[in-house]
Write a protein that holds these residues in place. Sequence first.
Motif, short mmCIF file in Angstrom:
data_model
loop_
_atom_site.label_atom_id
_atom_site.label_comp_id
_atom_site.label_asym_id
_atom_site.label_seq_id
_atom_site.Cartn_x
_atom_site.Cartn_y
_atom_site.Cartn_z
N ILE A 45 -3.10 20.76 -0.88
CA ILE A 45 -3.91 19.59 -0.59
C ILE A 45 -4.65 19.14 -1.85
N GLY A 46 -5.27 20.09 -2.53
CA GLY A 46 -5.99 19.76 -3.75
C GLY A 46 -5.07 19.23 -4.84
N LEU A 47 -3.92 19.87 -4.99
CA LEU A 47 -2.98 19.45 -6.04
C LEU A 47 -2.39 18.07 -5.74
N ALA A 48 -2.16 17.76 -4.48
CA ALA A 48 -1.49 16.50 -4.14
C ALA A 48 -2.45 15.32 -4.06
N PHE A 49 -3.64 15.52 -3.50
CA PHE A 49 -4.48 14.38 -3.13
C PHE A 49 -5.76 14.24 -3.93
N SER A 50 -6.27 15.32 -4.50
CA SER A 50 -7.57 15.23 -5.16
C SER A 50 -7.52 14.25 -6.33
N GLY A 51 -8.42 13.31 -6.34
CA GLY A 51 -8.46 12.29 -7.38
C GLY A 51 -7.57 11.11 -7.10
N ARG A 52 -6.38 11.36 -6.59
CA ARG A 52 -5.42 10.27 -6.37
C ARG A 52 -5.77 9.44 -5.14
N ALA A 53 -6.26 10.10 -4.08
CA ALA A 53 -6.55 9.36 -2.84
C ALA A 53 -7.66 8.35 -3.06
N ALA A 54 -8.77 8.78 -3.65
CA ALA A 54 -9.89 7.87 -3.86
C ALA A 54 -9.52 6.77 -4.85
N ALA A 55 -8.73 7.11 -5.87
CA ALA A 55 -8.30 6.10 -6.84
C ALA A 55 -7.42 5.05 -6.17
N LEU A 56 -6.52 5.46 -5.28
CA LEU A 56 -5.69 4.51 -4.54
C LEU A 56 -6.57 3.58 -3.71
N PHE A 57 -7.58 4.14 -3.09
CA PHE A 57 -8.52 3.36 -2.30
C PHE A 57 -9.18 2.29 -3.16
N ALA A 58 -9.59 2.65 -4.38
CA ALA A 58 -10.27 1.71 -5.28
C ALA A 58 -9.30 0.66 -5.81
N VAL A 59 -8.09 1.07 -6.20
CA VAL A 59 -7.11 0.10 -6.68
C VAL A 59 -6.80 -0.91 -5.58
N LEU A 60 -6.67 -0.46 -4.36
CA LEU A 60 -6.39 -1.37 -3.25
C LEU A 60 -7.55 -2.33 -3.00
N ALA A 61 -8.77 -1.92 -3.35
CA ALA A 61 -9.89 -2.85 -3.26
C ALA A 61 -9.65 -4.04 -4.17
N GLY A 62 -9.19 -3.77 -5.39
CA GLY A 62 -8.86 -4.85 -6.31
C GLY A 62 -7.72 -5.71 -5.81
N VAL A 63 -6.71 -5.08 -5.22
CA VAL A 63 -5.59 -5.85 -4.66
C VAL A 63 -6.10 -6.78 -3.56
N GLY A 64 -6.95 -6.26 -2.70
CA GLY A 64 -7.50 -7.08 -1.62
C GLY A 64 -8.29 -8.26 -2.14
N LEU A 65 -9.09 -8.04 -3.18
CA LEU A 65 -9.85 -9.14 -3.76
C LEU A 65 -8.92 -10.21 -4.33
N ALA A 66 -7.85 -9.78 -4.97
CA ALA A 66 -6.90 -10.75 -5.53
C ALA A 66 -6.22 -11.55 -4.44
N LEU A 67 -5.78 -10.88 -3.38
CA LEU A 67 -5.08 -11.56 -2.30
C LEU A 67 -5.98 -12.54 -1.56
N SER A 68 -7.28 -12.27 -1.54
CA SER A 68 -8.20 -13.13 -0.81
C SER A 68 -8.81 -14.23 -1.67
N THR A 69 -8.48 -14.24 -2.97
CA THR A 69 -9.08 -15.24 -3.87
C THR A 69 -8.03 -15.95 -4.71
N GLY A 70 -6.86 -16.18 -4.15
CA GLY A 70 -5.92 -17.05 -4.83
C GLY A 70 -4.61 -16.43 -5.25
N LYS A 71 -4.38 -15.15 -4.99
CA LYS A 71 -3.14 -14.50 -5.35
C LYS A 71 -2.79 -14.77 -6.80
N GLN A 72 -1.66 -15.41 -7.10
CA GLN A 72 -1.26 -15.61 -8.49
C GLN A 72 -2.18 -16.59 -9.22
N GLN A 73 -2.62 -17.64 -8.54
CA GLN A 73 -3.48 -18.65 -9.17
C GLN A 73 -4.91 -18.45 -8.66
N PRO A 74 -5.78 -17.86 -9.48
CA PRO A 74 -7.14 -17.61 -9.01
C PRO A 74 -7.89 -18.91 -8.74
#
Length: 417
Positions: free
Chosen positions: A56-85
């Motif tokens: 569990i530690g080897l597979a998920f530690s650090g990566r899970a929270a980082a994925l959560f944060a990267v997806l926050a950025g993806v969500g902001l992009a999708l909600s504010t204009g996608k390709q054209q901001p």
Amino acid sequence: MTARGMTTASRTVRGTSSGARLAGIDAARGLALLAMMATHVLATFEPDPQLTPTWIGLAFSGRAAALFAVLAGVGLALSTGKQQPLEGPELWSARRGIALRAFVIGAVGLSLGGLEVNIAIILVHYALLFLCVLPFIGLGVKRLAALAVLWILAAPALAYLLRPWLLSADPPLRLGHNPSWEDLATPARLLGDLFLTGYYPVLQWIAYLLVGLVIGRMALWKAAVPFLLLAAGTVVAVMSKWLGTLMLEDWGGRQALQAHIGDPAYPLESLLQVNLAGVDQSGSVWWLATSAPHSGTTLDLLHTSGAAAAVIGLCLLLGRLGEWLELDLMLPLRGAGAMTLSLYTAHLCIMAALHDQPLMPGWTVEGVYFAQAVGMLVAGGVFAAMAWRGPLEWATHAANQVGGYQPARVRQPPRLR
């Protein structure tokens, strides 16, 4: 907390690439939630003196929270204009909506900070990250990519220089616990912890939202983009981890750090594999050469960002496969991913109720995790099938409306039978 959760649903179109894209993004967020829960509930180290890492530690530690944060950025992009901001008044309106949504998330996080729970709660940091990236919302993909690279290279070195100064203050600018409402009385200590000395240092973690904004501004509906994310993300993740191992093991970095710590019984090798958050990373520039989870170094940011991009690419491909098969393969995952704020809060409350309490007869720690995971997948599936928002997602949606911003309508993934 999700792009889809901030939109008005339309259930009239079946089998669209837009739907497959949103299904993949929400499913990736659902995976991030389940992986974070696993690191909270299940052991990341074996109970031995050397703290042998678990899978569990080897597979998920650090990566899970980082994925959560990267997806926050993806969500902001999708909600504010996608390709054209967005531009002009619409951009300022979107920024107001995001800021108010961040305050809602931050208020939830500060309220949960008083729980008796052995979990580093991310919500206050998450809210602050939203505020920090507001100036970048209106940038295009090329500028965002250049800024992300610069941030990944420079922020860890800056943190390395500033962190000892904050920790040498009297008292040290570090909380040692989850942020709560009481910490607002000591703003310098609170901000020092949030930006540099805490578990999720915002200064370095801004890089994750920038990477997410880049991904969200890409043409995700094109067939080649998910393959590109999967391939490029995998290469970056593997190469950064390989380079970190090379510098520590072959170039003498780990021996230098072990000598710097001065305690031969200190399980540095295990911590470098699973979690370096609690270690004082100062006094030796070799700390900057690690790719250890939660180290916040350039190599760590590269590895976890690459892994996040690969997972997003894979989920997008699975969304396209479900579209082709006319099967909603990821209904429970995307449903859970569309209401992560509500489910994450519920998870923390459950863990607080179980804190320092003996398990009921017949229950195991693994059973506690799987019961929560199954419950959240079922709840996510029901909410997704009914096109409902989670209760706390309603609050963040209302914050957007108060800010005067109405995200563009997007079509939901089809309800396939």
